[in-house]
Write a protein that holds these residues in place. Sequence first.
Motif, PDB file in Angstrom:
ATOM      1  N   LEU A 266     -14.668  -3.461 -16.102  1.00 28.39           N
ATOM      2  CA  LEU A 266     -14.723  -4.053 -14.755  1.00 28.39           C
ATOM      3  C   LEU A 266     -14.604  -5.574 -14.816  1.00 28.39           C
ATOM      4  N   ASP A 267     -15.316  -6.201 -15.752  1.00 28.14           N
ATOM      5  CA  ASP A 267     -15.287  -7.661 -15.856  1.00 28.14           C
ATOM      6  C   ASP A 267     -13.933  -8.173 -16.334  1.00 28.14           C
ATOM      7  N   CYS A 268     -13.204  -7.374 -17.069  1.00 31.03           N
ATOM      8  CA  CYS A 268     -11.842  -7.754 -17.477  1.00 31.03           C
ATOM      9  C   CYS A 268     -10.866  -7.645 -16.309  1.00 31.03           C
ATOM     10  N   THR A 269     -11.124  -6.732 -15.384  1.00 27.87           N
ATOM     11  CA  THR A 269     -10.147  -6.454 -14.324  1.00 27.87           C
ATOM     12  C   THR A 269     -10.577  -6.956 -12.947  1.00 27.87           C
ATOM     13  N   ARG A 270     -11.462  -7.914 -12.908  1.00 28.12           N
ATOM     14  CA  ARG A 270     -11.813  -8.494 -11.609  1.00 28.12           C
ATOM     15  C   ARG A 270     -10.539  -9.047 -10.967  1.00 28.12           C
ATOM     16  N   VAL A 271     -10.385  -8.832  -9.681  1.00 26.78           N
ATOM     17  CA  VAL A 271      -9.177  -9.274  -8.980  1.00 26.78           C
ATOM     18  C   VAL A 271      -9.064 -10.789  -8.992  1.00 26.78           C
ATOM     19  N   ARG A 272     -10.162 -11.466  -8.750  1.00 29.71           N
ATOM     20  CA  ARG A 272     -10.149 -12.936  -8.747  1.00 29.71           C
ATOM     21  C   ARG A 272     -10.259 -13.447 -10.182  1.00 29.71           C
ATOM     22  N   PRO A 273      -9.288 -14.251 -10.631  1.00 28.28           N
ATOM     23  CA  PRO A 273      -9.310 -14.749 -12.007  1.00 28.28           C
ATOM     24  C   PRO A 273     -10.597 -15.476 -12.384  1.00 28.28           C
ATOM     25  N   ASP A 274     -11.197 -16.191 -11.442  1.00 28.30           N
ATOM     26  CA  ASP A 274     -12.415 -16.947 -11.750  1.00 28.30           C
ATOM     27  C   ASP A 274     -13.644 -16.047 -11.908  1.00 28.30           C
ATOM     28  N   GLU A 275     -13.521 -14.762 -11.617  1.00 29.59           N
ATOM     29  CA  GLU A 275     -14.615 -13.816 -11.790  1.00 29.59           C
ATOM     30  C   GLU A 275     -14.450 -12.959 -13.046  1.00 29.59           C
ATOM     31  N   ARG A 276     -13.311 -13.094 -13.733  1.00 34.00           N
ATOM     32  CA  ARG A 276     -13.033 -12.320 -14.940  1.00 34.00           C
ATOM     33  C   ARG A 276     -13.676 -12.936 -16.164  1.00 34.00           C
ATOM     34  N   ILE A 277     -13.709 -12.168 -17.247  1.00 38.34           N
ATOM     35  CA  ILE A 277     -14.076 -12.740 -18.536  1.00 38.34           C
ATOM     36  C   ILE A 277     -13.140 -13.925 -18.755  1.00 38.34           C
ATOM     37  N   ALA A 278     -13.716 -15.065 -19.109  1.00 38.99           N
ATOM     38  CA  ALA A 278     -12.969 -16.323 -19.066  1.00 38.99           C
ATOM     39  C   ALA A 278     -12.192 -16.662 -20.330  1.00 38.99           C
ATOM     40  N   SER A 279     -12.570 -16.089 -21.457  1.00 32.94           N
ATOM     41  CA  SER A 279     -11.919 -16.497 -22.706  1.00 32.94           C
ATOM     42  C   SER A 279     -11.907 -15.338 -23.705  1.00 32.94           C
ATOM     43  N   VAL A 280     -11.064 -15.477 -24.697  1.00 28.84           N
ATOM     44  CA  VAL A 280     -11.018 -14.497 -25.777  1.00 28.84           C
ATOM     45  C   VAL A 280     -12.347 -14.490 -26.521  1.00 28.84           C
ATOM     46  N   GLU A 281     -12.940 -15.659 -26.685  1.00 25.02           N
ATOM     47  CA  GLU A 281     -14.238 -15.753 -27.369  1.00 25.02           C
ATOM     48  C   GLU A 281     -15.306 -14.942 -26.636  1.00 25.02           C
ATOM     49  N   GLU A 282     -15.334 -15.060 -25.330  1.00 23.91           N
ATOM     50  CA  GLU A 282     -16.296 -14.289 -24.543  1.00 23.91           C
ATOM     51  C   GLU A 282     -16.022 -12.792 -24.670  1.00 23.91           C
ATOM     52  N   LEU A 283     -14.747 -12.422 -24.655  1.00 23.11           N
ATOM     53  CA  LEU A 283     -14.376 -11.023 -24.807  1.00 23.11           C
ATOM     54  C   LEU A 283     -14.818 -10.482 -26.163  1.00 23.11           C
ATOM     55  N   VAL A 284     -14.573 -11.242 -27.227  1.00 24.21           N
ATOM     56  CA  VAL A 284     -14.981 -10.825 -28.571  1.00 24.21           C
ATOM     57  C   VAL A 284     -16.504 -10.683 -28.648  1.00 24.21           C
ATOM     58  N   GLU A 285     -17.218 -11.614 -28.032  1.00 24.22           N
ATOM     59  CA  GLU A 285     -18.683 -11.539 -28.026  1.00 24.22           C
ATOM     60  C   GLU A 285     -19.164 -10.275 -27.320  1.00 24.22           C
ATOM     61  N   ARG A 286     -18.560  -9.978 -26.183  1.00 23.02           N
ATOM     62  CA  ARG A 286     -18.944  -8.766 -25.440  1.00 23.02           C
ATOM     63  C   ARG A 286     -18.634  -7.508 -26.239  1.00 23.02           C
ATOM     64  N   LEU A 287     -17.473  -7.488 -26.902  1.00 20.24           N
ATOM     65  CA  LEU A 287     -17.117  -6.338 -27.733  1.00 20.24           C
ATOM     66  C   LEU A 287     -18.081  -6.198 -28.909  1.00 20.24           C
ATOM     67  N   SER A 288     -18.480  -7.308 -29.504  1.00 23.35           N
ATOM     68  CA  SER A 288     -19.445  -7.286 -30.612  1.00 23.35           C
ATOM     69  C   SER A 288     -20.776  -6.721 -30.138  1.00 23.35           C
ATOM     70  N   GLU A 289     -21.206  -7.115 -28.950  1.00 25.63           N
ATOM     71  CA  GLU A 289     -22.458  -6.593 -28.391  1.00 25.63           C
ATOM     72  C   GLU A 289     -22.381  -5.088 -28.185  1.00 25.63           C
ATOM     73  N   LEU A 290     -21.212  -4.597 -27.760  1.00 22.06           N
ATOM     74  CA  LEU A 290     -21.031  -3.160 -27.604  1.00 22.06           C
ATOM     75  C   LEU A 290     -21.144  -2.441 -28.927  1.00 22.06           C
ATOM     76  N   GLN A 291     -20.535  -3.016 -29.958  1.00 18.05           N
ATOM     77  CA  GLN A 291     -20.560  -2.410 -31.280  1.00 18.05           C
ATOM     78  C   GLN A 291     -21.982  -2.330 -31.799  1.00 18.05           C
ATOM     79  N   VAL A 292     -22.742  -3.399 -31.634  1.00 18.12           N
ATOM     80  CA  VAL A 292     -24.130  -3.432 -32.104  1.00 18.12           C
ATOM     81  C   VAL A 292     -24.958  -2.391 -31.356  1.00 18.12           C
ATOM     82  N   SER A 293     -24.730  -2.257 -30.052  1.00 17.34           N
ATOM     83  CA  SER A 293     -25.529  -1.315 -29.260  1.00 17.34           C
ATOM     84  C   SER A 293     -25.219   0.141 -29.581  1.00 17.34           C
ATOM     85  N   MET A 294     -24.116   0.404 -30.260  1.00 20.88           N
ATOM     86  CA  MET A 294     -23.763   1.773 -30.624  1.00 20.88           C
ATOM     87  C   MET A 294     -24.540   2.266 -31.835  1.00 20.88           C
TER      88      MET A 294
END
Length: 92
Positions: free
Chosen positions: A63-91
Amino acid sequence: MAYNFMNMPLEQFQGKAKLCSDIYALGASLYFVLTSCDPTPFSESDPMDGGAIISEALNELVLDCTRVRPDERIASVEELVERLSELQVSMY
């Protein structure tokens, strides 16, 4: 290779692509992988609404990747990688 308009954010369709446009496209692609359905063009993609049985955290990531308004989306690749890392840890 033809571009799939289902994965295209509105700003890219309007000729105003930004880095976050690629993040939108990734989120739309994740939606397809998780649901086996194309996302609705130019909209937020909610995999759980599409029938995916996934964690709330992964659903929120898409959902955060596909927000219609660009300013509401994940803002950077770094933020995306951090979120993905958090998902991996929580698994584990």
